[in-house]
Design a protein around this motif. Structure first.
Motif, short mmCIF file in Angstrom:
data_model
loop_
_atom_site.label_atom_id
_atom_site.label_comp_id
_atom_site.label_asym_id
_atom_site.label_seq_id
_atom_site.Cartn_x
_atom_site.Cartn_y
_atom_site.Cartn_z
N HIS C 225 0.82 -1.19 0.01
CA HIS C 225 -0.09 0.00 0.10
C HIS C 225 0.71 1.31 -0.14
CE1 HIS C 225 -3.76 -2.04 0.99
NE2 HIS C 225 -2.93 -3.25 1.50
N HIS C 227 0.03 5.31 1.19
CA HIS C 227 -1.10 5.96 1.67
C HIS C 227 -1.02 7.51 1.50
CE1 HIS C 227 -1.14 1.87 4.00
NE2 HIS C 227 -2.40 2.34 4.23
N ALA C 258 1.40 4.84 12.67
CA ALA C 258 1.33 6.00 13.23
C ALA C 258 1.92 5.98 14.79
CB ALA C 258 0.26 7.10 13.26
N ARG D 160 -6.08 3.86 8.86
CA ARG D 160 -5.44 3.24 7.51
C ARG D 160 -5.18 1.67 7.72
NH1 ARG D 160 -0.64 7.86 7.33
NH2 ARG D 160 -1.74 9.45 5.76
N LYS D 161 -4.97 1.37 8.77
CA LYS D 161 -4.19 -0.01 8.98
C LYS D 161 -4.76 -0.69 10.23
CE LYS D 161 -1.67 -2.62 6.82
NZ LYS D 161 -1.72 -2.72 5.56
N TYR D 163 -4.37 -4.26 12.76
CA TYR D 163 -3.69 -5.55 12.76
C TYR D 163 -4.44 -6.19 14.00
CZ TYR D 163 0.54 -3.50 10.42
OH TYR D 163 1.42 -2.81 9.56
N LEU D 241 -6.82 -8.25 4.85
CA LEU D 241 -8.22 -7.70 4.79
C LEU D 241 -8.39 -6.34 4.26
CD1 LEU D 241 -8.95 -7.78 8.77
CD2 LEU D 241 -9.58 -9.74 6.89
N SER D 248 -6.60 -1.18 5.23
CA SER D 248 -6.23 -2.46 5.02
C SER D 248 -5.86 -3.05 6.32
CB SER D 248 -5.11 -2.75 3.93
OG SER D 248 -4.03 -1.91 4.46
N GLY D 249 -5.76 -4.48 6.46
CA GLY D 249 -5.63 -5.02 7.52
C GLY D 249 -4.68 -6.32 7.44
N VAL D 250 -4.41 -6.76 8.67
CA VAL D 250 -3.90 -8.49 8.51
C VAL D 250 -4.39 -9.05 9.70
CG1 VAL D 250 -1.89 -9.82 8.71
CG2 VAL D 250 -1.58 -7.62 7.53
N ARG D 267 -4.28 -3.80 17.00
CA ARG D 267 -3.57 -2.53 16.59
C ARG D 267 -4.40 -1.61 15.75
NH1 ARG D 267 2.32 -4.67 16.45
NH2 ARG D 267 1.37 -6.52 15.61
N TYR D 269 -4.39 2.08 13.36
CA TYR D 269 -3.53 3.20 12.91
C TYR D 269 -4.41 3.80 12.26
CZ TYR D 269 0.11 0.22 15.12
OH TYR D 269 0.84 -0.53 15.80
N GLY D 270 -4.29 5.34 12.33
CA GLY D 270 -4.85 6.36 11.54
C GLY D 270 -3.71 7.27 11.08
N ASP D 271 -4.35 8.33 10.36
CA ASP D 271 -3.18 9.36 9.90
C ASP D 271 -2.69 10.24 10.98
OD1 ASP D 271 -5.27 11.15 9.90
OD2 ASP D 271 -5.24 11.31 7.89
N GLY D 273 -2.63 9.06 14.86
CA GLY D 273 -2.10 8.24 15.81
C GLY D 273 -2.55 6.62 15.65
N GLY D 274 -2.16 5.88 16.86
CA GLY D 274 -2.51 4.70 16.75
C GLY D 274 -2.97 3.79 18.00
#
Lengths: 381, 381, 381, 381
Positions: C225, C227, C258, D160-161, D163, D241, D248-250, D267, D269-271, D273-274
């Motif tokens: 990916h 972003h 992040a 964004r992500k 896990y 995912l 997206s994801g794992v 976990r 994560y966005g743009d 923080g996480g």
């Protein structure tokens, strides 16, 4: 099998520890809470009873009324045990009356306002044929029993050193001035006894040290502090400890360690290894050794390597955290078993009068040491 | 720019701390190790020199020879600083002679065998125009400076409580009977001074407490122990502390906490919050607050939120662990900067005579308290 | 013994990894940094040289000039090894020229812009008689060797599952738009190659997986990916892995997680137990077992229970943290030993061409898989 | 107020999850367990009933008998809710019959053997006027709600992500060959459905990912494995995912990660923080940010900074660990409140049919993807 019929004194809305006792008693389905004197405030008392699905006629206006009322009921309806979750100054009066009336009593700690008051329970209990349990909740954790087991079986060698600490931060401000209920009675000598922090949490640390090591403290040296102007009891302190097996120790307890939560931790070192247990990660027991890698024993139902006493205090498999309510639940469930099996005096696996007396002697000795210029003061009981 | 020419006294093969100093000095490329008196054993001395790429003619047979020999060299070849990494009893003799000869000295701690010996350095240093640095290595960690910064800027409010602990386990057995070099001199009063554990690691804990809080200990109450039959110095102990700002503290140090590694930890609590730093996870600083969530400050080059003193001690970005050698490397690099910039007496950011004297006063007061029945003994300096 | 004379290409002021290499090389006193072509910018180049105590005449204006200039020096002054710490696109040109001129090369990873370019080094290296080392720094950590040892000796049984992850967060924003030097070249295909995140850190994760398990990846399935709008390379991704021993794995790497720092972690499970190693606590190796308590192996000089390869990468006793610079220092010190002992091609214990080729094949296969609708793509080399 | 009368199907001696449900239901004193069909084995059934203080006449020989028997009782004695804690293949038959008879149902997950069977409940539930709750226990944890709150309120920015992982190790050996009850039915397609690991714990991970992010998975790519010869269902796997918001994801789930306990972790994560939440330390929520220090939010009654939904799931103050039973207790207590307040279909705050259908669609899509060579398979529902 029938559930044990339970009554409760204290624990109305706004209290902390009463709800804990109720959850703990409910956990294993061994109790029916059927009666209570939850609050001197009638509104609170009734509301609490209603919320707890207790019928109005067994929501008593006072603990005296509860004892009297229950005694009038047929034995098969009457409560079999009473949980005492009041501020400290009522522990002995309620407990004494309940025991004298033949009820088993499960009481919050510390047992009394002072050592003498606690000692007055000795003959009452002996004469009652009933049981007295004391909510040294942390002794309900499985891994605390595993820790004791490691010491008792010599895994750590001869014990040399004990560090026990209990930092909290919640009394960092003058909460009692803001009418915080928990803070108010805990800082009031009339309700709490001669010590604040040491009575409230220092006793837990002391009890833990004696329980895990299986040794008794013989001398101590105290340094107590009060940090809030106008506060009448200690809110912080420490002690050096001497044990009857020649080990030494350091005990720390504070309620002004700002930002700390409920950090009871014990570390014990022998000439072969050491252990560490921390209440905030209660399902782990760190075991260190002079010649092997560090291991982390983990609590859980059926977990290999755990002693029998630890295993029987685990409900679910490893990795499904059990916590504080489960620890107290273990005390309640063992207390129920003791009632069913007709034990008297002390319930197997549950702290009781003996531990209560040690705790009160600890508080008394801490206060004596604090008032002394001498380094060491003997703890006698 | 030229590298600083460095000589070393002590640190032959089989020693521990000499290699640490060398790695620390090498880390930032500020030093050339060009001379040494590494061992009284000529074979060891030469082998060490060879391994370190030092020419044979500057591998001196004794520290006296090193000072004499280097003085004969032209100034632009002569060492500019001498690292003293011997057992304790040689710290002052070597340091004194080196300072008198005009060399800057970076010395292992504790500074001396006792307070009086340490004090004899005061006029020597003042007259020398040279620098004296002391290897209180833990003060080299960035997050220790961040901790001090939080206290100094009032982030925690008025300081009330300090817990500092330093558990080790490596002296749990009678290693000195097995000719373990490290154990032998550390348990020998003639080489180590009047205290074992407190001199070796208690001083680190004490130094950390005074450094982070910016306060001075005024009174203490000691409880020292020796656990190995025949051992002549304490291997374990604790102290209550009173600080000049009315804070109180508890200091723990042990070398018989079986299985513990090198667990220096400091916790400081004020009326607004608390902090916690642990040497074994040195890049994290836990900050607790009465009214905000716990935060974990993390060290690393350019890391937002760190104070200037912390940042300048970080070499690489967060998440790339820096450790003990980097901490001592920070002391060495600051010492090099002080040499280059012509500072005298003490190097900015590097512990020196003042901290050394406090450490020796701490040891002396601990021993005095241990021999007293009175609870409190004043620490005066 | 003489120090190894080292030259460096890249690593001027403002760069990151050059300073890391210098600290690593300085740590064990095995190198003298005597020459460099640090920056195309003459001012930066000279300032860097001066700060590093390198004489002006060996601060070369380009890497070509460095090679040419050093070749003119008498052999006993000439650099013996060159560290290549430029952006990726220069790795092969500089390395090739240096090898052809007979210099040993220690190069940053990834080895090349693409697999073909990397393969062009094969004959050059073979013909050169020199050494090529590759900075897969994480392979320098002692406990990574211990992990490999546990797998190799069957402690975990037959390996079934590998999880390797490398979350970072520093590219969460469009740093390259702000002229961040590190971000700019890493997101530029011309300087970085065909992959961003997978080339930069995915290769580390891949290398770790193959190193610890001792197995080779044969197939993978990628999900990459990007972003940030306008970013030309992947900044995040994952892969399923198949290994030649029938184990399977999951690889995660991200530079937009992040708030994450540098979280390389590997977990490996066999039919008897599992292990876990985390770069941010590098001195611990967690070992799990089906029938024994979890143990935590700890790194440190002389630590019982560690394999020889782990022990020789530890400088100081357990509890004194060693970190990232020490890990790379281990690669440098082993590289120095290989130079001294006349090894050719690959230095014992140091990743080199073979690992570099595997890394480039990994990147190529990830890109191929990303462009394919098929689930599995073979990794061939 | 009256307690809710509860019946149970399944959960005889030797079962695991039934006792968990009973403890959870007992925790807050909202239920009376008054009836059960615990086991097809009459001895086990009666013994279980007796141990649970349930009268013999309400210890039914089958779930059919339970429904029939209870319907014959006057409404004020009849159970109001039935807990279904059987192996998977009985979930739908029992639930359907109970709903049709007008009972509220609290069912173990996964909801069914396959998606079609699950969908057959839709009209039944709609017609019943009753409630259906599903034991996605982990959704009962307070800090999971806090995590969802952070995402929903934009604290992490655009997501964004993701896990999510769930490693367990307990099926590493061929336990089903040893007649381990838990292992046997879980690895039997007839009792468990088409997937083993993914049905048992992958669904938890999937549910967690959708719950915390508030997004739906639209496509996935599966890699499933079976490690024990003869085992008929997957015991391990992973998935990529894609979410409907472009994140997206794992997802990782394994029951052969030897030595792992019950390691559900998410976990996100966005743009900006996480966040990270780990079931084995459930009272902590790690929050990372691009520009602020890492914080650790802590669960506890009255804890400042927590959202309302988190707070109402905490019973006791911070630092007194609440765990897995408390999490399920929250589901039970909210289910009781929904019953009292006359909700229909789904109980507020309790996973139900919708989540059950998503879980079954996840399993179906995983199996479809596993059988496909194509990388991506759509998840439709």
């Amino acid at each position: 099998m029938q559930k044990i019929r339970l009554g409760m004194v204290g624990g109305g809305q706004g209290a902390f520890i009463g709800a804990v006792h109720r959850a703990a008693a409910g956990l294993d389905g061994q109790y029916d809470l059927v009666a209570g004197a939850f609050s001197r405030n009638p509104e609170n008392n009734l509301a609490t009873a209603n919320q707890l699905c207790i019928s109005e006629d067994r929501a008593y206006s006072s603990w005296e009324a509860l004892i009297e009322g229950e005694l009038k009921l047929p034995e098969e309806q009457r409560v079999q045990a009473i949980a005492v979750v009041t501020p400290n100054h009522l522990h002995v009066p309620v407990t004494k009356a309940a025991l004298e009336a033949g009820f088993n009593v499960f009481c919050e700690k510390p047992l009394a306002i002072n050592l003498e008051e606690a000692q007055s329970l000795e003959s009452v209990l002996a004469d009652s044929g009933a049981l007295l349990g004391l909510a040294h909740t942390y002794i309900g954790y499985p891994m605390v029993w595993q820790a004791r087991h490691l010491v008792a079986t010599g895994e750590l060698g001869t014990i040399r050193k004990v560090y026990v600490e209990y930092p909290q931060g919640w009394l960092s401000n003058n909460l009692e001035a803001d009418d915080n209920k928990q803070a108010s009675w805990r800082t009031d000598p009339a309700q709490s006894g001669g010590s604040g922090c040491m009575g409230d949490i220092g006793t837990h640390a002391f009890n833990m040290a004696e329980f895990v090591t299986g040794s008794k403290v013989t001398h101590l040296c105290a340094d107590l502090h009060t940090h809030i102007p106008g506060r009448r009891l200690d809110d912080d302190g420490a002690a050096f400890l001497k044990f009857d097996n020649n080990a030494s120790g350091v005990l720390i307890a504070s309620q002004v360690a700002a930002g700390e939560e409920n950090g009871l931790k014990i570390r014990v070192y022998g000439d072969k290894g050491g252990l560490e247990w921390f209440q905030m990660r209660p399902d782990s027991l760190i075991v260190r050794s002079l010649d092997k890698p560090m291991t982390i024993l983990r609590g859980g139902q059926g977990q290999p390597g755990l002693c029998e006493e630890a295993l029987k205090r685990c409900r679910i498999p490893v990795g499904h955290p059990e916590g504080y309510l489960e620890a107290m639940g273990n005390l309640y469930t063992l207390f129920a078993q003791a009632i069913r099996s007709g034990q008297q005096g002390a319930a197997d696996g549950v702290p009781g009068l003996a531990e209560g007396l040690r705790g009160m002697a600890f508080i008394a000795t801490m206060l004596e040491s604090q008032n002394s210029d001498q380094k060491w003061t003997a703890l006698t009981l």
